[in-house]
Write a protein that holds these residues in place. Structure first.
Motif, PDB file in Angstrom:
ATOM      1  N   ASP A 118       0.836  -1.196   0.000  1.00  0.00           N
ATOM      2  CA  ASP A 118       0.000   0.000   0.000  1.00  0.00           C
ATOM      3  C   ASP A 118       0.874   1.250   0.000  1.00  0.00           C
ATOM      4  OD1 ASP A 118      -2.347  -1.495   0.167  1.00  0.00           O
ATOM      5  OD2 ASP A 118      -2.238  -1.584   2.349  1.00  0.00           O
ATOM      6  N   THR A 119       0.255   2.383  -0.181  1.00  0.00           N
ATOM      7  CA  THR A 119       0.960   3.652  -0.015  1.00  0.00           C
ATOM      8  C   THR A 119       0.228   4.481   1.034  1.00  0.00           C
ATOM      9  OG1 THR A 119      -0.262   4.922  -1.687  1.00  0.00           O
ATOM     10  CG2 THR A 119       1.626   3.621  -2.444  1.00  0.00           C
ATOM     11  N   TYR A 120       0.960   5.373   1.655  1.00  0.00           N
ATOM     12  CA  TYR A 120       0.382   6.225   2.686  1.00  0.00           C
ATOM     13  C   TYR A 120      -0.611   7.199   2.056  1.00  0.00           C
ATOM     14  CZ  TYR A 120      -0.002   9.528   6.521  1.00  0.00           C
ATOM     15  OH  TYR A 120      -0.501  10.344   7.508  1.00  0.00           O
ATOM     16  N   MET A 121      -1.815   7.233   2.577  1.00  0.00           N
ATOM     17  CA  MET A 121      -2.877   8.150   2.123  1.00  0.00           C
ATOM     18  C   MET A 121      -3.111   8.050   0.615  1.00  0.00           C
ATOM     19  SD  MET A 121      -4.246   9.896   4.687  1.00  0.00           S
ATOM     20  CE  MET A 121      -4.921  11.405   4.012  1.00  0.00           C
ATOM     21  N   ARG A 122      -2.786   6.888   0.045  1.00  0.00           N
ATOM     22  CA  ARG A 122      -2.989   6.619  -1.385  1.00  0.00           C
ATOM     23  C   ARG A 122      -2.167   7.534  -2.290  1.00  0.00           C
ATOM     24  NH1 ARG A 122      -9.579   5.709  -1.884  1.00  0.00           N
ATOM     25  NH2 ARG A 122      -9.813   4.441   0.003  1.00  0.00           N
ATOM     26  N   ASP A 131       5.234   8.097  -2.016  1.00  0.00           N
ATOM     27  CA  ASP A 131       5.642   6.997  -1.137  1.00  0.00           C
ATOM     28  C   ASP A 131       6.759   6.231  -1.835  1.00  0.00           C
ATOM     29  OD1 ASP A 131       5.787   4.562   0.376  1.00  0.00           O
ATOM     30  OD2 ASP A 131       3.757   4.948   1.117  1.00  0.00           O
ATOM     31  N   SER A 149      -4.320   4.560   6.897  1.00  0.00           N
ATOM     32  CA  SER A 149      -4.431   5.887   6.277  1.00  0.00           C
ATOM     33  C   SER A 149      -5.242   5.874   4.994  1.00  0.00           C
ATOM     34  CB  SER A 149      -3.033   6.424   5.954  1.00  0.00           C
ATOM     35  OG  SER A 149      -2.491   5.776   4.806  1.00  0.00           O
ATOM     36  N   ASN A 150      -5.630   4.712   4.527  1.00  0.00           N
ATOM     37  CA  ASN A 150      -6.192   4.604   3.184  1.00  0.00           C
ATOM     38  C   ASN A 150      -7.690   4.847   3.101  1.00  0.00           C
ATOM     39  OD1 ASN A 150      -3.926   4.239   1.682  1.00  0.00           O
ATOM     40  ND2 ASN A 150      -4.013   2.015   1.653  1.00  0.00           N
ATOM     41  N   ARG A 177       0.107   2.554   6.819  1.00  0.00           N
ATOM     42  CA  ARG A 177      -0.365   2.811   5.456  1.00  0.00           C
ATOM     43  C   ARG A 177      -1.807   2.322   5.278  1.00  0.00           C
ATOM     44  NH1 ARG A 177       5.393   1.097   3.805  1.00  0.00           N
ATOM     45  NH2 ARG A 177       6.306   2.954   2.833  1.00  0.00           N
ATOM     46  N   ALA A 178      -2.094   1.135   5.791  1.00  0.00           N
ATOM     47  CA  ALA A 178      -3.445   0.596   5.648  1.00  0.00           C
ATOM     48  C   ALA A 178      -4.462   1.466   6.380  1.00  0.00           C
ATOM     49  CB  ALA A 178      -3.492  -0.835   6.173  1.00  0.00           C
ATOM     50  N   ARG A 194      -9.263   7.685   2.925  1.00  0.00           N
ATOM     51  CA  ARG A 194      -9.472   8.636   1.837  1.00  0.00           C
ATOM     52  C   ARG A 194      -8.207   9.445   1.616  1.00  0.00           C
ATOM     53  NH1 ARG A 194     -13.974  12.961   3.470  1.00  0.00           N
ATOM     54  NH2 ARG A 194     -13.607  13.455   1.289  1.00  0.00           N
ATOM     55  N   ARG A 195      -8.108  10.027   0.434  1.00  0.00           N
ATOM     56  CA  ARG A 195      -6.974  10.866   0.079  1.00  0.00           C
ATOM     57  C   ARG A 195      -7.500  12.243  -0.315  1.00  0.00           C
ATOM     58  NH1 ARG A 195      -3.469  10.565  -5.442  1.00  0.00           N
ATOM     59  NH2 ARG A 195      -2.129  12.338  -5.015  1.00  0.00           N
TER      60      ARG A 195
END
Length: 264
Positions: free
Chosen positions: A16-20, A88, A65-66, A62-63, A68-69
Motif C-alpha cells: 500500500d501507499t500512505y494516504m494513497r 511513497d 491511512s487509506n 499505510r493501511a 481517503r486521500r
C-alpha cells in the motif's frame, strides 16, 4: 510513476501507499517527481529487547491511512496534498535478522530522499532505525548541523544492550558517538519510569544533552515544555529531526508498544 514489485520483499512489508499517494520505485523516479515530502517505511524490529511486532508498523500505518486521500484539514484549512507534493518511496530492501544490513538499507533509502531535496517521513519499525535515518539526514545537511527533538519514555542512550551496540535502546548514543549529532543538539521530551540508570544520566549530562520529563509536562503543561524544547534545539541546530517513539504515550492508549511505561 509505477508500483514496484514486492515479490522479493518479506511478507510483512507493504504494497500500500500512505494516504494513497503515488509510489515511486527508483531514485531516478524520485528525482523526476521533485517531491516536497517522501514516505519511507522501515519495517524491522530485530533490535527490540522486549515485545516485537514493530516490523508490521509501516504496513499498518499505510493501511489505516487509506480511508481517503485529499481530505481537507479542518484546523489548518488547507488541502495538504494540493499544497505539497508527496510520494511513497516504499520500503528499503531490509534483511530479516541482520540489523547491520537492514540499517544500511534504511540509511540508503533516506539518503536518496535527501538527495531529491525532499523531507523524509520514516515509518517504523523499532527505534533503532533512528540511527541510520538521522545519520543520512545529518550527512546530507552536514554533521553537527541537525538537532533532534526526541519524544520517548526512555532516553535510548545506552552504550549497549546485552552486548549489542545496535539496539533500540542505543540509537541516540550512536548518533552522538558517531559525530552525526552533538549531544548539545538533543532535546528529549516525555522521559519517565525506570530508565536510564545514573551512569547513563551522567554520560548524557557530560554530552550536554537536555531533556524534559513527564513530571515537568504534568506540572507545566505540554505547550510550555514544547516552547522550551524548540528554543533549546534552535540554539545550535540548523535543521530539526523529529523522532517519536510510541511508548511516550501511556500504554492505556498504545497498549501494543514493545516497552510499555505507565504515566505517559
Amino acid at each position: 510513476m509505477v508500483y514496484d514489485r514486492m515479490s522479493d520483499q518479506p511478507a510483512f512489508t507493504s504494497g500500500d501507499t500512505y494516504m494513497r499517494v503515488p509510489r515511486v520505485a527508483t531514485p531516478e523516479e524520485l528525482l523526476a517527481e521533485r517531491p516536497d515530502a517522501v514516505i519511507v517505511g522501515a519495517p524491522l524490529d530485530w533490535a527490540t529487547t522486549h515485545r516485537p511486532g514493530a516490523r508490521f508498523g509501516p504496513r499498518a500505518i499505510r493501511a489505516a491511512s487509506n480511508l481517503r486521500r485529499g481530505a481537507y484539514h479542518l484546523d489548518l484549512q488547507v488541502y495538504p496534498f494540493k499544497e505539497l507534493r508527496v510520494v511513497d518511496y516504499g520500503d528499503p530492501e531490509i534483511a530479516p535478522g541482520d540489523i547491520e544490513r537492514s540499517h544500511a538499507a534504511v540509511k540508503r533509502h533516506v539518503a536518496e530522499v535527501m538527495a531529491a531535496g525532499a523531507v523524509p517521513v520514516v515509518l517504523g519499525g523499532d527505534h533503532s532505525i533512528t540511527y541510520p535515518s538521522a545519520s543520512a539526514v545529518a550527512e546530507a545537511i552536514g554533521p553537527g548541523k541537525i538537532g533532534v527533538i526526541h519524544f520517548d519514555a526512555h532516553a535510548d542512550t545506552a552504550d549497549e544492550s546485552w552486548g549489542v551496540a545496535l539496539s533500540h535502546g542505543t540509537p541516540m548514543r550512536r548518533l552522538v558517538t558517531s559525530g552525526a549529532v552533538p549531544g548539545t543538539n538533543f532535546v528529549q521530551i516525555g522521559l519517565r519510569g525506570y530508565w536510564p540508570p545514573d551512569d547513563v544520566w551522567r554520560w548524557m549530562r557530560e554530552q550536554g544533552m537536555r531533556w524534559h520529563t513527564m513530571e515537568e509536562i504534568e506540572r507545566d503543561g505540554l505547550s510550555a515544555v514544547l516552547g522550551r524544547a524548540l528554543a533549546e534545539v534552535h540554539e545550535h541546530a540548523e535543521a530539526i529531526y523529529l523522532s517519536v517513539d510510541i511508548d511516550v504515550l501511556d500504554p492505556g492508549f498504545a497498549p501494543g508498544t514493545g516497552t510499555p511505561e505507565p504515566g505517559g
